[in-house]
Design a protein around this motif. Sequence first.
Motif, PDB file in Angstrom:
ATOM      1  N   ARG A  51       0.884  -1.178   0.000  1.00  0.00           N
ATOM      2  CA  ARG A  51       0.000   0.000   0.000  1.00  0.00           C
ATOM      3  C   ARG A  51       0.912   1.215   0.000  1.00  0.00           C
ATOM      4  O   ARG A  51       1.687   1.432   0.935  1.00  0.00           O
ATOM      5  CB  ARG A  51      -0.903   0.018   1.221  1.00  0.00           C
ATOM      6  N   LEU A  52       0.846   1.996  -1.080  1.00  0.00           N
ATOM      7  CA  LEU A  52       1.759   3.108  -1.290  1.00  0.00           C
ATOM      8  C   LEU A  52       0.993   4.407  -1.512  1.00  0.00           C
ATOM      9  O   LEU A  52      -0.155   4.391  -1.949  1.00  0.00           O
ATOM     10  CB  LEU A  52       2.632   2.845  -2.525  1.00  0.00           C
ATOM     11  N   SER A  53       1.658   5.515  -1.267  1.00  0.00           N
ATOM     12  CA  SER A  53       1.094   6.819  -1.574  1.00  0.00           C
ATOM     13  C   SER A  53       1.067   6.986  -3.091  1.00  0.00           C
ATOM     14  O   SER A  53       2.029   6.634  -3.779  1.00  0.00           O
ATOM     15  CB  SER A  53       1.964   7.911  -0.936  1.00  0.00           C
ATOM     16  N   VAL A  54      -0.021   7.527  -3.601  1.00  0.00           N
ATOM     17  CA  VAL A  54      -0.108   7.777  -5.046  1.00  0.00           C
ATOM     18  C   VAL A  54       0.855   8.894  -5.436  1.00  0.00           C
ATOM     19  O   VAL A  54       1.478   8.854  -6.490  1.00  0.00           O
ATOM     20  CB  VAL A  54      -1.550   8.118  -5.463  1.00  0.00           C
ATOM     21  N   GLY A  55       1.003   9.886  -4.588  1.00  0.00           N
ATOM     22  CA  GLY A  55       1.898  11.003  -4.859  1.00  0.00           C
ATOM     23  C   GLY A  55       3.226  10.799  -4.165  1.00  0.00           C
ATOM     24  O   GLY A  55       3.678   9.673  -3.947  1.00  0.00           O
ATOM     25  N   THR A  56       3.833  11.888  -3.775  1.00  0.00           N
ATOM     26  CA  THR A  56       5.131  11.800  -3.118  1.00  0.00           C
ATOM     27  C   THR A  56       5.011  11.505  -1.632  1.00  0.00           C
ATOM     28  O   THR A  56       5.932  10.977  -1.033  1.00  0.00           O
ATOM     29  CB  THR A  56       5.935  13.095  -3.312  1.00  0.00           C
ATOM     30  N   ASP A  57       3.862  11.855  -1.026  1.00  0.00           N
ATOM     31  CA  ASP A  57       3.710  11.627   0.407  1.00  0.00           C
ATOM     32  C   ASP A  57       2.251  11.788   0.806  1.00  0.00           C
ATOM     33  O   ASP A  57       1.581  12.716   0.349  1.00  0.00           O
ATOM     34  CB  ASP A  57       4.577  12.628   1.188  1.00  0.00           C
ATOM     35  N   GLY A  58       1.764  10.878   1.634  1.00  0.00           N
ATOM     36  CA  GLY A  58       0.410  10.986   2.160  1.00  0.00           C
ATOM     37  C   GLY A  58      -0.667  10.544   1.193  1.00  0.00           C
ATOM     38  O   GLY A  58      -0.399   9.988   0.128  1.00  0.00           O
ATOM     39  N   ALA A  59      -1.915  10.805   1.599  1.00  0.00           N
ATOM     40  CA  ALA A  59      -3.083  10.388   0.823  1.00  0.00           C
ATOM     41  C   ALA A  59      -3.110  11.114  -0.518  1.00  0.00           C
ATOM     42  O   ALA A  59      -2.570  12.212  -0.642  1.00  0.00           O
ATOM     43  CB  ALA A  59      -4.344  10.675   1.630  1.00  0.00           C
ATOM     44  N   PRO A  60      -3.739  10.521  -1.518  1.00  0.00           N
ATOM     45  CA  PRO A  60      -4.392   9.205  -1.498  1.00  0.00           C
ATOM     46  C   PRO A  60      -3.372   8.073  -1.611  1.00  0.00           C
ATOM     47  O   PRO A  60      -2.230   8.284  -2.007  1.00  0.00           O
ATOM     48  CB  PRO A  60      -5.300   9.252  -2.734  1.00  0.00           C
ATOM     49  N   TYR A  61      -3.845   6.868  -1.278  1.00  0.00           N
ATOM     50  CA  TYR A  61      -3.026   5.660  -1.322  1.00  0.00           C
ATOM     51  C   TYR A  61      -3.584   4.693  -2.353  1.00  0.00           C
ATOM     52  O   TYR A  61      -4.747   4.785  -2.756  1.00  0.00           O
ATOM     53  CB  TYR A  61      -2.992   4.981   0.055  1.00  0.00           C
ATOM     54  N   CYS A  62      -2.753   3.749  -2.767  1.00  0.00           N
ATOM     55  CA  CYS A  62      -3.192   2.707  -3.699  1.00  0.00           C
ATOM     56  C   CYS A  62      -2.386   1.441  -3.440  1.00  0.00           C
ATOM     57  O   CYS A  62      -1.347   1.473  -2.793  1.00  0.00           O
ATOM     58  CB  CYS A  62      -3.025   3.144  -5.148  1.00  0.00           C
ATOM     59  N   LEU A  63      -2.881   0.360  -3.975  1.00  0.00           N
ATOM     60  CA  LEU A  63      -2.140  -0.896  -3.925  1.00  0.00           C
ATOM     61  C   LEU A  63      -1.144  -0.950  -5.074  1.00  0.00           C
ATOM     62  O   LEU A  63      -1.380  -0.391  -6.148  1.00  0.00           O
ATOM     63  CB  LEU A  63      -3.091  -2.088  -4.035  1.00  0.00           C
ATOM     64  N   HIS A  64      -0.050  -1.628  -4.829  1.00  0.00           N
ATOM     65  CA  HIS A  64       0.939  -1.942  -5.864  1.00  0.00           C
ATOM     66  C   HIS A  64       1.063  -3.460  -5.874  1.00  0.00           C
ATOM     67  O   HIS A  64       1.195  -4.086  -4.828  1.00  0.00           O
ATOM     68  CB  HIS A  64       2.277  -1.282  -5.544  1.00  0.00           C
ATOM     69  N   GLY A  65       0.987  -4.061  -7.048  1.00  0.00           N
ATOM     70  CA  GLY A  65       1.035  -5.520  -7.164  1.00  0.00           C
ATOM     71  C   GLY A  65       2.414  -6.032  -7.512  1.00  0.00           C
ATOM     72  O   GLY A  65       3.108  -5.469  -8.360  1.00  0.00           O
ATOM     73  N   LEU A  66       2.806  -7.112  -6.845  1.00  0.00           N
ATOM     74  CA  LEU A  66       4.056  -7.791  -7.111  1.00  0.00           C
ATOM     75  C   LEU A  66       3.868  -9.281  -6.846  1.00  0.00           C
ATOM     76  O   LEU A  66       2.744  -9.735  -6.668  1.00  0.00           O
ATOM     77  CB  LEU A  66       5.198  -7.190  -6.279  1.00  0.00           C
ATOM     78  N   ASN A  67       4.942 -10.047  -6.837  1.00  0.00           N
ATOM     79  CA  ASN A  67       4.856 -11.498  -6.692  1.00  0.00           C
ATOM     80  C   ASN A  67       5.736 -12.012  -5.572  1.00  0.00           C
ATOM     81  O   ASN A  67       6.682 -11.347  -5.160  1.00  0.00           O
ATOM     82  CB  ASN A  67       5.303 -12.198  -7.984  1.00  0.00           C
ATOM     83  N   ALA A  68       5.430 -13.236  -5.166  1.00  0.00           N
ATOM     84  CA  ALA A  68       6.337 -14.031  -4.346  1.00  0.00           C
ATOM     85  C   ALA A  68       6.515 -15.352  -5.080  1.00  0.00           C
ATOM     86  O   ALA A  68       5.555 -15.922  -5.613  1.00  0.00           O
ATOM     87  CB  ALA A  68       5.775 -14.264  -2.953  1.00  0.00           C
ATOM     88  N   VAL A  69       7.741 -15.802  -5.140  1.00  0.00           N
ATOM     89  CA  VAL A  69       8.054 -17.081  -5.786  1.00  0.00           C
ATOM     90  C   VAL A  69       8.723 -17.963  -4.740  1.00  0.00           C
ATOM     91  O   VAL A  69       9.505 -17.481  -3.922  1.00  0.00           O
ATOM     92  CB  VAL A  69       8.951 -16.870  -7.033  1.00  0.00           C
ATOM     93  N   HIS A  70       8.389 -19.246  -4.763  1.00  0.00           N
ATOM     94  CA  HIS A  70       9.005 -20.169  -3.804  1.00  0.00           C
ATOM     95  C   HIS A  70      10.177 -20.863  -4.503  1.00  0.00           C
ATOM     96  O   HIS A  70       9.992 -21.653  -5.427  1.00  0.00           O
ATOM     97  CB  HIS A  70       7.998 -21.194  -3.292  1.00  0.00           C
ATOM     98  N   LEU A  71      11.393 -20.515  -4.046  1.00  0.00           N
ATOM     99  CA  LEU A  71      12.605 -21.071  -4.626  1.00  0.00           C
ATOM    100  C   LEU A  71      13.212 -22.084  -3.664  1.00  0.00           C
ATOM    101  O   LEU A  71      13.286 -21.815  -2.459  1.00  0.00           O
ATOM    102  CB  LEU A  71      13.615 -19.952  -4.897  1.00  0.00           C
ATOM    103  N   PRO A  72      13.624 -23.250  -4.164  1.00  0.00           N
ATOM    104  CA  PRO A  72      14.129 -24.304  -3.279  1.00  0.00           C
ATOM    105  C   PRO A  72      15.219 -23.830  -2.316  1.00  0.00           C
ATOM    106  O   PRO A  72      15.218 -24.205  -1.151  1.00  0.00           O
ATOM    107  CB  PRO A  72      14.668 -25.358  -4.251  1.00  0.00           C
ATOM    108  N   GLN A  73      16.135 -22.983  -2.779  1.00  0.00           N
ATOM    109  CA  GLN A  73      17.254 -22.553  -1.936  1.00  0.00           C
ATOM    110  C   GLN A  73      16.861 -21.494  -0.903  1.00  0.00           C
ATOM    111  O   GLN A  73      17.553 -21.321   0.098  1.00  0.00           O
ATOM    112  CB  GLN A  73      18.382 -21.933  -2.785  1.00  0.00           C
ATOM    113  N   PHE A  74      15.773 -20.760  -1.155  1.00  0.00           N
ATOM    114  CA  PHE A  74      15.495 -19.569  -0.352  1.00  0.00           C
ATOM    115  C   PHE A  74      14.110 -19.537   0.284  1.00  0.00           C
ATOM    116  O   PHE A  74      13.848 -18.680   1.118  1.00  0.00           O
ATOM    117  CB  PHE A  74      15.660 -18.307  -1.215  1.00  0.00           C
TER     118      PHE A  74
END
Length: 192
Positions: free
Chosen positions: A97-120
């Motif tokens: 959950r990040l600020s849309v601008g440089t600081d403060g409201a409004p906020y938005c979601l940012h999408g990313l991933n998680a990957v399951h790696l055998p070593q980590f």
Amino acid sequence: MKNYLTASTYIDFDHPDVAARAAALAEGAATALEVARNCFGFVRDEIRHSADYKLNPVTCKASDVLRHGTGYCYAKSHLLAALLRANGIPAGLCYQRLSVGTDGAPYCLHGLNAVHLPQFGWYRIDARGNKPGVAAQFSPPTEALAFAVRPPMERDLPEIWAEPLPVVIDALETYTTYDQVLANLPDVVLLA
């Protein structure tokens, strides 16, 4: 782990184009780590971020992101999850959950991933697409995400979801142009 390896409406690696691209990205790779690195690099560098490039159409399903070569961070994360899952690598969806601008409201979601790696184990990756000020990398075990959170209202949401959040799907399926999505970015209310 089964939930992080299955195809679905939005993570449709059973689509022939997605399956073919996943196979091509795995070709010549000796380990899951190499396959994951190839998939990450492809989505980060070859799929253009809709707002950065002012591109339509608005995409949501992995197969549409691949077909049109564009997507918001959320849609790009759907494609990356699909490519990884097609190669038998568990992958989920994460959000900040990040600020849309440089600081403060409004906020938005940012999408990313998680990957399951055998070593980590679970490792978060962000294929949003680099630009000046954004330099996400694939360098396990060190995370190199597109954005650092700035407390108190910005947050890394700790969950790893098998499917996209409904608020994300709603935004990507309600609005038909990149600028409409940009004006209506999805957000969630923090409980604490």
